[in-house]
Design a protein around this motif. Structure first.
Motif, PDB file in Angstrom:
ATOM      1  N   ASP A  69      40.382  48.943  34.488  1.00  7.80           N
ATOM      2  CA  ASP A  69      41.385  48.127  33.813  1.00  7.80           C
ATOM      3  C   ASP A  69      41.665  46.812  34.534  1.00  7.80           C
ATOM      4  O   ASP A  69      41.766  45.764  33.909  1.00  7.80           O
ATOM      5  CB  ASP A  69      42.691  48.893  33.621  1.00  7.80           C
ATOM      6  CG  ASP A  69      42.601  49.935  32.514  1.00  7.80           C
ATOM      7  OD1 ASP A  69      41.605  49.914  31.765  1.00  7.80           O
ATOM      8  OD2 ASP A  69      43.520  50.755  32.402  1.00  7.80           O
ATOM      9  N   LYS A  70      41.796  46.862  35.850  1.00  4.07           N
ATOM     10  CA  LYS A  70      42.095  45.649  36.605  1.00  4.07           C
ATOM     11  C   LYS A  70      40.955  44.640  36.485  1.00  4.07           C
ATOM     12  O   LYS A  70      41.177  43.456  36.252  1.00  4.07           O
ATOM     13  CB  LYS A  70      42.362  45.977  38.070  1.00  4.07           C
ATOM     14  CG  LYS A  70      42.765  44.775  38.880  1.00  4.07           C
ATOM     15  CD  LYS A  70      43.085  45.149  40.315  1.00  4.07           C
ATOM     16  CE  LYS A  70      43.449  43.912  41.108  1.00  4.07           C
ATOM     17  NZ  LYS A  70      43.734  44.196  42.498  1.00  4.07           N
ATOM     18  N   ALA A  71      39.725  45.125  36.623  1.00  2.00           N
ATOM     19  CA  ALA A  71      38.563  44.239  36.512  1.00  2.00           C
ATOM     20  C   ALA A  71      38.447  43.663  35.105  1.00  2.00           C
ATOM     21  O   ALA A  71      38.145  42.475  34.935  1.00  2.00           O
ATOM     22  CB  ALA A  71      37.289  44.991  36.878  1.00  2.00           C
ATOM     23  N   ILE A  72      38.696  44.484  34.109  1.00  2.28           N
ATOM     24  CA  ILE A  72      38.620  44.026  32.714  1.00  2.28           C
ATOM     25  C   ILE A  72      39.687  42.972  32.451  1.00  2.28           C
ATOM     26  O   ILE A  72      39.421  41.947  31.824  1.00  2.28           O
ATOM     27  CB  ILE A  72      38.744  45.216  31.744  1.00  2.28           C
ATOM     28  CG1 ILE A  72      37.505  46.102  31.845  1.00  2.28           C
ATOM     29  CG2 ILE A  72      38.952  44.733  30.316  1.00  2.28           C
ATOM     30  CD1 ILE A  72      37.652  47.443  31.157  1.00  2.28           C
ATOM     31  N   THR A  73      40.899  43.208  32.932  1.00  2.00           N
ATOM     32  CA  THR A  73      41.986  42.247  32.732  1.00  2.00           C
ATOM     33  C   THR A  73      41.662  40.925  33.419  1.00  2.00           C
ATOM     34  O   THR A  73      41.832  39.851  32.824  1.00  2.00           O
ATOM     35  CB  THR A  73      43.316  42.813  33.273  1.00  2.00           C
ATOM     36  OG1 THR A  73      43.624  44.005  32.543  1.00  2.00           O
ATOM     37  CG2 THR A  73      44.436  41.811  33.106  1.00  2.00           C
ATOM     38  N   GLU A  74      41.171  40.978  34.649  1.00  3.86           N
ATOM     39  CA  GLU A  74      40.819  39.752  35.366  1.00  3.86           C
ATOM     40  C   GLU A  74      39.700  39.006  34.636  1.00  3.86           C
ATOM     41  O   GLU A  74      39.746  37.788  34.484  1.00  3.86           O
ATOM     42  CB  GLU A  74      40.383  40.070  36.793  1.00  3.86           C
ATOM     43  CG  GLU A  74      40.075  38.829  37.597  1.00  3.86           C
ATOM     44  CD  GLU A  74      39.710  39.132  39.036  1.00  3.86           C
ATOM     45  OE1 GLU A  74      38.879  38.392  39.584  1.00  3.86           O
ATOM     46  OE2 GLU A  74      40.251  40.106  39.599  1.00  3.86           O
ATOM     47  N   PHE A  75      38.705  39.751  34.177  1.00  5.83           N
ATOM     48  CA  PHE A  75      37.608  39.132  33.439  1.00  5.83           C
ATOM     49  C   PHE A  75      38.124  38.463  32.162  1.00  5.83           C
ATOM     50  O   PHE A  75      37.749  37.333  31.844  1.00  5.83           O
ATOM     51  CB  PHE A  75      36.542  40.178  33.104  1.00  5.83           C
ATOM     52  CG  PHE A  75      35.411  39.637  32.302  1.00  5.83           C
ATOM     53  CD1 PHE A  75      34.453  38.825  32.899  1.00  5.83           C
ATOM     54  CD2 PHE A  75      35.298  39.930  30.966  1.00  5.83           C
ATOM     55  CE1 PHE A  75      33.392  38.317  32.159  1.00  5.83           C
ATOM     56  CE2 PHE A  75      34.241  39.427  30.211  1.00  5.83           C
ATOM     57  CZ  PHE A  75      33.286  38.621  30.810  1.00  5.83           C
ATOM     58  N   ASN A  76      38.985  39.165  31.432  1.00  4.55           N
ATOM     59  CA  ASN A  76      39.560  38.606  30.203  1.00  4.55           C
ATOM     60  C   ASN A  76      40.303  37.303  30.474  1.00  4.55           C
ATOM     61  O   ASN A  76      40.156  36.330  29.730  1.00  4.55           O
ATOM     62  CB  ASN A  76      40.516  39.601  29.545  1.00  4.55           C
ATOM     63  CG  ASN A  76      39.819  40.527  28.602  1.00  4.55           C
ATOM     64  OD1 ASN A  76      39.092  40.095  27.720  1.00  4.55           O
ATOM     65  ND2 ASN A  76      40.031  41.817  28.779  1.00  4.55           N
ATOM     66  N   LEU A  77      41.096  37.272  31.523  1.00  2.00           N
ATOM     67  CA  LEU A  77      41.859  36.066  31.840  1.00  2.00           C
ATOM     68  C   LEU A  77      40.945  34.895  32.192  1.00  2.00           C
ATOM     69  O   LEU A  77      41.177  33.765  31.769  1.00  2.00           O
ATOM     70  CB  LEU A  77      42.852  36.346  32.969  1.00  2.00           C
ATOM     71  CG  LEU A  77      43.993  37.299  32.610  1.00  2.00           C
ATOM     72  CD1 LEU A  77      44.817  37.634  33.847  1.00  2.00           C
ATOM     73  CD2 LEU A  77      44.856  36.717  31.508  1.00  2.00           C
ATOM     74  N   ARG A  78      39.901  35.171  32.951  1.00  2.00           N
ATOM     75  CA  ARG A  78      38.950  34.109  33.298  1.00  2.00           C
ATOM     76  C   ARG A  78      38.223  33.615  32.054  1.00  2.00           C
ATOM     77  O   ARG A  78      38.008  32.421  31.876  1.00  2.00           O
ATOM     78  CB  ARG A  78      37.943  34.603  34.330  1.00  2.00           C
ATOM     79  CG  ARG A  78      38.542  34.724  35.690  1.00  2.00           C
ATOM     80  CD  ARG A  78      37.512  35.236  36.679  1.00  2.00           C
ATOM     81  NE  ARG A  78      38.034  35.039  38.010  1.00  2.00           N
ATOM     82  CZ  ARG A  78      37.330  34.534  38.993  1.00  2.00           C
ATOM     83  NH1 ARG A  78      36.076  34.183  38.822  1.00  2.00           N
ATOM     84  NH2 ARG A  78      37.865  34.390  40.180  1.00  2.00           N
ATOM     85  N   LEU A  79      37.836  34.548  31.216  1.00  2.00           N
ATOM     86  CA  LEU A  79      37.136  34.184  29.988  1.00  2.00           C
ATOM     87  C   LEU A  79      38.037  33.372  29.067  1.00  2.00           C
ATOM     88  O   LEU A  79      37.613  32.356  28.494  1.00  2.00           O
ATOM     89  CB  LEU A  79      36.635  35.443  29.281  1.00  2.00           C
ATOM     90  CG  LEU A  79      35.721  35.256  28.104  1.00  2.00           C
ATOM     91  CD1 LEU A  79      34.481  34.465  28.494  1.00  2.00           C
ATOM     92  CD2 LEU A  79      35.322  36.596  27.544  1.00  2.00           C
ATOM     93  N   LEU A  80      39.280  33.787  28.938  1.00  2.00           N
ATOM     94  CA  LEU A  80      40.234  33.049  28.112  1.00  2.00           C
ATOM     95  C   LEU A  80      40.381  31.612  28.582  1.00  2.00           C
ATOM     96  O   LEU A  80      40.450  30.688  27.764  1.00  2.00           O
ATOM     97  CB  LEU A  80      41.604  33.736  28.135  1.00  2.00           C
ATOM     98  CG  LEU A  80      41.799  34.862  27.153  1.00  2.00           C
ATOM     99  CD1 LEU A  80      43.054  35.653  27.497  1.00  2.00           C
ATOM    100  CD2 LEU A  80      41.874  34.338  25.737  1.00  2.00           C
ATOM    101  N   SER A  81      40.404  31.415  29.885  1.00  2.00           N
ATOM    102  CA  SER A  81      40.571  30.053  30.405  1.00  2.00           C
ATOM    103  C   SER A  81      39.359  29.178  30.102  1.00  2.00           C
ATOM    104  O   SER A  81      39.467  27.957  30.061  1.00  2.00           O
ATOM    105  CB  SER A  81      40.862  30.075  31.903  1.00  2.00           C
ATOM    106  OG  SER A  81      39.724  30.484  32.630  1.00  2.00           O
ATOM    107  N   ALA A  82      38.203  29.788  29.876  1.00  2.00           N
ATOM    108  CA  ALA A  82      36.990  29.025  29.578  1.00  2.00           C
ATOM    109  C   ALA A  82      36.837  28.732  28.083  1.00  2.00           C
ATOM    110  O   ALA A  82      36.070  27.847  27.700  1.00  2.00           O
ATOM    111  CB  ALA A  82      35.764  29.782  30.071  1.00  2.00           C
TER     112      ALA A  82
END
Length: 90
Positions: A63-76
Motif C-alpha cells: 500500500d505505501k509503495a502504491i500510494t507513493e507511486f500514485n502521487l509521483r505519477l499524478l504529479s507527472a
C-alpha cells in the motif's frame, strides 16, 4: 503529449470484481485515448499486471509503495479523468 491519469474504481469484495474494475478502467482508457487523442495512464494495470501485486491478497505491505507511486505519477500527469460511478478505498 498530454498525459491523463485515469481514476476509476479499483478495490472490491472479490477477486472477480477487482478483475472487472481493472478491465473497465482499461476500456475507459482506450475510449479516452481514441476520443481525446491523449495518453491515458491506468495505474490499475501497472499494479496488477506489471508489478504483480494482487490487491485482493495484499497484506498492506504494498500500500505505501502504491500510494507513493500514485502521487509521483499524478504529479507527472496533465489532467485527471474521473471514471465510474463510485469511489473505492485505496
Amino acid at each position: 503529449m498530454t498525459l491523463i491519469y485515469v481514476s476509476a474504481p479499483f478495490r472490491a469484495d472479490t477477486k472477480e470484481e477487482i478483475g472487472k474494475n481493472i478491465s473497465q478502467a482499461e476500456i475507459w482508457a482506450m475510449e479516452i485515448a481514441n476520443r481525446d487523442g491523449v495518453y491515458p495512464i491506468v495505474v490499475h494495470t501497472l499494479i496488477k499486471r506489471i508489478w504483480g501485486i494482487d490487491p485482493a491478497n495484499n497484506s498492506g505491505e504494498g500500500d505505501k509503495a502504491i500510494t507513493e507511486f500514485n502521487l509521483r505519477l499524478l504529479s507527472a500527469c496533465d489532467k485527471i479523468y474521473l471514471c465510474g460511478d463510485r469511489i473505492t478505498a485505496g
